[in-house]
Write a protein that holds these residues in place. Structure first.
Motif, mmCIF file in Angstrom:
data_model
loop_
_atom_site.group_PDB
_atom_site.id
_atom_site.type_symbol
_atom_site.label_atom_id
_atom_site.label_comp_id
_atom_site.label_asym_id
_atom_site.label_seq_id
_atom_site.Cartn_x
_atom_site.Cartn_y
_atom_site.Cartn_z
ATOM 1 N N THR A 159 -58.352 -24.262 49.456
ATOM 2 C CA THR A 159 -57.496 -23.404 50.256
ATOM 3 C C THR A 159 -56.975 -22.257 49.408
ATOM 4 N N GLY A 160 -56.408 -21.285 50.065
ATOM 5 C CA GLY A 160 -55.757 -20.215 49.330
ATOM 6 C C GLY A 160 -54.428 -20.703 48.786
ATOM 7 N N ASP A 161 -53.941 -20.044 47.740
ATOM 8 C CA ASP A 161 -52.650 -20.417 47.158
ATOM 9 C C ASP A 161 -51.561 -19.809 48.027
ATOM 10 N N SER A 162 -51.359 -20.440 49.174
ATOM 11 C CA SER A 162 -50.488 -19.902 50.202
ATOM 12 C C SER A 162 -49.276 -20.804 50.422
ATOM 13 N N PRO A 163 -48.115 -20.201 50.670
ATOM 14 C CA PRO A 163 -46.928 -21.004 50.964
ATOM 15 C C PRO A 163 -47.011 -21.714 52.316
ATOM 16 N N LEU A 164 -48.033 -21.408 53.114
ATOM 17 C CA LEU A 164 -48.212 -22.067 54.403
ATOM 18 C C LEU A 164 -49.111 -23.290 54.300
ATOM 19 N N THR A 165 -50.202 -23.188 53.551
ATOM 20 C CA THR A 165 -51.183 -24.279 53.552
ATOM 21 C C THR A 165 -50.973 -25.310 52.455
ATOM 22 N N VAL A 166 -50.615 -24.898 51.255
ATOM 23 C CA VAL A 166 -50.457 -25.857 50.157
ATOM 24 C C VAL A 166 -49.420 -26.934 50.505
ATOM 25 N N PRO A 167 -48.236 -26.577 50.990
ATOM 26 C CA PRO A 167 -47.265 -27.631 51.349
ATOM 27 C C PRO A 167 -47.774 -28.555 52.467
ATOM 28 N N PHE A 168 -48.548 -28.027 53.405
ATOM 29 C CA PHE A 168 -49.121 -28.856 54.462
ATOM 30 C C PHE A 168 -50.008 -29.937 53.857
ATOM 31 N N TYR A 169 -50.912 -29.546 52.967
ATOM 32 C CA TYR A 169 -51.808 -30.520 52.350
ATOM 33 C C TYR A 169 -51.041 -31.507 51.471
ATOM 34 N N GLU A 170 -50.003 -31.040 50.802
ATOM 35 C CA GLU A 170 -49.182 -31.955 50.002
ATOM 36 C C GLU A 170 -48.521 -33.007 50.899
ATOM 37 N N ARG A 171 -48.055 -32.596 52.080
ATOM 38 C CA ARG A 171 -47.468 -33.564 53.018
ATOM 39 C C ARG A 171 -48.501 -34.574 53.513
#
Length: 151
Positions: free
Chosen positions: A97-109
């Motif tokens: 994924t891109g280093d995005s504040p939208l997607t990275v936290p989603f995947y971490e969750r």
């Protein structure tokens, strides 16, 4: 809510695929070799494409939810389903994924942790700049979740 495996005519979902991967020729690199799952809750809400990259190693290549349904748990439910579907076969699930504040936290969750990155992936492979959450995507961040195959 129901989730279905799509075996043919995957391009009929191109509008949704393009939400997560903006360039059709990049989607063409994985679409036919991947397994596509679609989630319906009344109507179509989300989809996910997963490829096998190696023995026991799978990668989420595309996961998208229509904008008006984002934040309602559909993407997370689809990922949970994917984990169940590949149980016993998958030792590592990857997602780039891109280093995005939208997607990275989603995947971490969803239980993923950062693994590695590919420098300049988005600027080298896409014919236009890609922005997410107001941030231009440059490097691809790979995240992983490991599973115990004994379970």
């Amino acid at each position: 809510m129901k989730i279905e495996l799509v075996l043919e005519n995957k391009k009929r979902f191109l509008d949704l695929l393009l939400l997560a991967d903006e360039q059709e020729n990049m989607i063409d690199l994985y679409l036919e070799r991947g397994e596509m799952f679609v989630l319906y809750d009344g109507d179509l809400k989300s989809l996910c494409v997963v490829t096998q990259e190696d023995e026991g190693v799978y990668e989420i290549k595309n996961i998208a939810t229509y904008e008006q349904y984002q934040g309602q748990g559909y993407g997370k439910r689809l990922i949970e389903y994917i984990f169940e579907y590949y149980q016993g076969r998958c030792k590592t699930m990857l997602v780039g994924t891109g280093d995005s504040p939208l997607t990275v936290p989603f995947y971490e969750r969803c239980g993923f942790t950062r693994s590695h990155h590919i420098k300049n992936f988005f600027t080298d492979h896409y014919d236009h700049p890609i922005y997410e959450g107001g941030v231009q995507l440059v490097d691809m961040v790979y995240m992983r979740r490991d599973f115990d195959l004994q379970k």
